[in-house]
Write an enzyme that holds these catalytic residues in place. Structure first.
Site, PDB file in Angstrom:
ATOM      1  N   LYS A  20       2.757  -5.718 -14.273  1.00  0.00           N
ATOM      2  CA  LYS A  20       3.206  -4.806 -15.332  1.00  0.00           C
ATOM      3  C   LYS A  20       4.558  -5.252 -15.904  1.00  0.00           C
ATOM      4  O   LYS A  20       4.749  -5.277 -17.111  1.00  0.00           O
ATOM      5  CB  LYS A  20       3.356  -3.363 -14.797  1.00  0.00           C
ATOM      6  CG  LYS A  20       2.076  -2.778 -14.210  1.00  0.00           C
ATOM      7  CD  LYS A  20       2.252  -1.310 -13.850  1.00  0.00           C
ATOM      8  CE  LYS A  20       3.271  -1.031 -12.748  1.00  0.00           C
ATOM      9  NZ  LYS A  20       2.876  -1.552 -11.422  1.00  0.00           N
ATOM     10  N   ARG A  95       3.187   7.912 -12.519  1.00  0.00           N
ATOM     11  CA  ARG A  95       2.656   7.487 -11.222  1.00  0.00           C
ATOM     12  C   ARG A  95       1.966   8.629 -10.499  1.00  0.00           C
ATOM     13  O   ARG A  95       1.451   8.433  -9.394  1.00  0.00           O
ATOM     14  CB  ARG A  95       3.788   6.976 -10.357  1.00  0.00           C
ATOM     15  CG  ARG A  95       3.881   5.445 -10.248  1.00  0.00           C
ATOM     16  CD  ARG A  95       5.075   5.145  -9.395  1.00  0.00           C
ATOM     17  NE  ARG A  95       5.097   3.861  -8.788  1.00  0.00           N
ATOM     18  CZ  ARG A  95       5.784   2.813  -9.240  1.00  0.00           C
ATOM     19  NH1 ARG A  95       6.415   2.889 -10.381  1.00  0.00           N
ATOM     20  NH2 ARG A  95       5.820   1.700  -8.550  1.00  0.00           N
ATOM     21  N   ARG A 133       7.702 -13.158  -4.938  1.00  0.00           N
ATOM     22  CA  ARG A 133       8.409 -12.764  -6.161  1.00  0.00           C
ATOM     23  C   ARG A 133       9.926 -12.816  -5.951  1.00  0.00           C
ATOM     24  O   ARG A 133      10.428 -12.417  -4.912  1.00  0.00           O
ATOM     25  CB  ARG A 133       7.992 -11.338  -6.533  1.00  0.00           C
ATOM     26  CG  ARG A 133       8.725 -10.797  -7.735  1.00  0.00           C
ATOM     27  CD  ARG A 133       8.027  -9.634  -8.340  1.00  0.00           C
ATOM     28  NE  ARG A 133       8.231  -8.383  -7.632  1.00  0.00           N
ATOM     29  CZ  ARG A 133       7.805  -7.212  -8.088  1.00  0.00           C
ATOM     30  NH1 ARG A 133       7.115  -7.159  -9.213  1.00  0.00           N
ATOM     31  NH2 ARG A 133       8.027  -6.125  -7.404  1.00  0.00           N
ATOM     32  N   ARG A 166      13.326  -8.468  -3.707  1.00  0.00           N
ATOM     33  CA  ARG A 166      13.620  -7.035  -3.716  1.00  0.00           C
ATOM     34  C   ARG A 166      13.487  -6.452  -2.318  1.00  0.00           C
ATOM     35  O   ARG A 166      12.623  -6.851  -1.558  1.00  0.00           O
ATOM     36  CB  ARG A 166      12.632  -6.317  -4.652  1.00  0.00           C
ATOM     37  CG  ARG A 166      13.178  -6.154  -6.050  1.00  0.00           C
ATOM     38  CD  ARG A 166      12.147  -5.688  -7.014  1.00  0.00           C
ATOM     39  NE  ARG A 166      11.398  -4.516  -6.568  1.00  0.00           N
ATOM     40  CZ  ARG A 166      10.504  -3.897  -7.317  1.00  0.00           C
ATOM     41  NH1 ARG A 166      10.245  -4.322  -8.529  1.00  0.00           N
ATOM     42  NH2 ARG A 166       9.859  -2.859  -6.861  1.00  0.00           N
ATOM     43  N   ARG A 177       3.748   0.870  -0.317  1.00  0.00           N
ATOM     44  CA  ARG A 177       3.696   1.095  -1.772  1.00  0.00           C
ATOM     45  C   ARG A 177       2.251   1.124  -2.242  1.00  0.00           C
ATOM     46  O   ARG A 177       1.894   1.904  -3.130  1.00  0.00           O
ATOM     47  CB  ARG A 177       4.484  -0.005  -2.500  1.00  0.00           C
ATOM     48  CG  ARG A 177       6.003   0.171  -2.310  1.00  0.00           C
ATOM     49  CD  ARG A 177       6.762  -1.092  -2.650  1.00  0.00           C
ATOM     50  NE  ARG A 177       6.688  -1.468  -4.038  1.00  0.00           N
ATOM     51  CZ  ARG A 177       6.899  -2.708  -4.489  1.00  0.00           C
ATOM     52  NH1 ARG A 177       7.188  -3.677  -3.636  1.00  0.00           N
ATOM     53  NH2 ARG A 177       6.818  -2.963  -5.764  1.00  0.00           N
TER      54      ARG A 177
HETATM   55  P1  AMP Z   1       8.548  -0.407  -9.392  1.00  0.00           P
HETATM   56  O1  AMP Z   1       9.654  -1.322  -9.765  1.00  0.00           O
HETATM   57  O2  AMP Z   1       7.828   0.198 -10.566  1.00  0.00           O
HETATM   58  O3  AMP Z   1       7.605  -1.016  -8.380  1.00  0.00           O
HETATM   59  O4  AMP Z   1       9.237   0.863  -8.653  1.00  0.00           O
HETATM   60  C1  AMP Z   1       9.992   0.681  -7.480  1.00  0.00           C
HETATM   61  C2  AMP Z   1      10.126   2.005  -6.751  1.00  0.00           C
HETATM   62  O5  AMP Z   1      10.787   2.970  -7.591  1.00  0.00           O
HETATM   63  C3  AMP Z   1       8.815   2.680  -6.378  1.00  0.00           C
HETATM   64  O6  AMP Z   1       8.273   2.151  -5.161  1.00  0.00           O
HETATM   65  C4  AMP Z   1       9.258   4.124  -6.238  1.00  0.00           C
HETATM   66  O7  AMP Z   1       9.993   4.338  -5.053  1.00  0.00           O
HETATM   67  C5  AMP Z   1      10.243   4.270  -7.397  1.00  0.00           C
HETATM   68  N1  AMP Z   1       9.570   4.673  -8.655  1.00  0.00           N
HETATM   69  C6  AMP Z   1       9.467   3.936  -9.791  1.00  0.00           C
HETATM   70  N2  AMP Z   1       8.793   4.614 -10.746  1.00  0.00           N
HETATM   71  C7  AMP Z   1       8.451   5.796 -10.192  1.00  0.00           C
HETATM   72  C8  AMP Z   1       7.715   6.923 -10.667  1.00  0.00           C
HETATM   73  N3  AMP Z   1       7.187   6.950 -11.889  1.00  0.00           N
HETATM   74  N4  AMP Z   1       7.548   7.974  -9.822  1.00  0.00           N
HETATM   75  C9  AMP Z   1       8.072   7.963  -8.583  1.00  0.00           C
HETATM   76  N5  AMP Z   1       8.749   6.933  -8.060  1.00  0.00           N
HETATM   77  C10 AMP Z   1       8.952   5.841  -8.861  1.00  0.00           C
END
Ligand code: AMP
Length: 223
Positions: A20, A95, A133, A166, A177
């Site tokens: 994404k 999400r 990554r 990360r 996740r």
């Molecule tokens: P990402 O970079 O999109 O993988 O997001 C990293 C982390 O941020 C996720 O594992 C969640 O802990 C938090 N996070 C990001 N977007 C959301 C969302 N829309 N709702 C809840 N937690 C989020």
């Protein structure tokens, strides 16, 4: 976004590691609308060590989801800025079904309909991808040690800053996740599948990122 004209609201949907972020970075140039990543916004707060960052840090490190209201508030604030006037690309939001409902409300009052693109990728491939990554601390550019390595080991091609793994890209956290995705995020797919003409699926596992971005542009009717 304040008026009621039609705006492009692209929701990039898929499990962590489905591409994404990579797609959003390619598409923001092609579509001329900003990339809005809730993960990036949250990580900025964590890095700044502000109160919001302190509130969400441990949940993020454990691979869980932060509260719906908090993340929806951040999105509302972000998409209200002038650079999102012609639309935006959402990466990592919504999400949960609750977030999808909140987003609908936000878009309705702005005269925008979401176009949802689901990037399908096999979970085994995801674990390999995320462990390899690396991200630039400075500009957020993404690399993959196997398929898209930086020119100099550990340094960003663009600004020579350090590349990092990360915190949540370690295998046990990736698995958590993916569990959060299965339990809380996958139901959002059914929610959007019931919207004919506005939901598309793309194979995010094979193919060059640029080719996938081209397909997405075609699907959302911009090419
Ligand atoms: P990402 O970079 O999109 O993988 O997001 C990293 C982390 O941020 C996720 O594992 C969640 O802990 C938090 N996070 C990001 N977007 C959301 C969302 N829309 N709702 C809840 N937690 C989020």
């Amino acid at each position: 976004m304040t008026g009621k004209e039609n705006r492009l609201a692209v929701v990039l949907f898929g499990p962590p590691g489905s591409g994404k972020g990579t797609q959003a970075k390619l598409l923001e140039g092609r579509l001329g609308i900003p990339h809005v990543s809730t993960g990036d916004i949250l990580r900025e707060h964590v890095a700044a060590g502000d109160s919001l960052g302190l509130e969400v840090r441990s949940v993020m490190q454990a691979g869980g989801l932060v509260p719906d209201e908090l993340v929806s508030r951040l999105v509302e604030e972000r998409i209200s800025r002038p650079d999102a006037g012609n639309g935006f690309l959402l990466d990592g939001y919504p999400r949960t079904v609750r977030q999808a409902e909140t987003l609908n409300g936000m878009l309705e009052c702005r005269g925008a309909d979401p176009v949802v693109v689901h990037l399908r990728v096999d979970y085994n491939r995801i674990i390999g991808r995320l462990s390899a990554r690396r991200q630039c601390l400075q500009c957020g550019a993404l690399y993959n040690l196997v398929s898209n390595p930086p020119k100099a080991a550990g340094r960003c091609d663009r600004d020579d800053s350090s590349l990092v793994l990360r915190d949540d890209d370690s295998e046990p956290v990736i698995r958590q996740r993916l569990r959060a995705y299965d339990e809380q995020t996958r139901p959002v797919l059914d929610y959007y599948r019931q919207r004919p003409g506005k939901f598309f699926e793309v194979d995010g596992g094979d193919g060059a990122p640029e080719a996938i971005a081209g397909e997405i542009c075609r699907l959302v009717g911009q090419e």
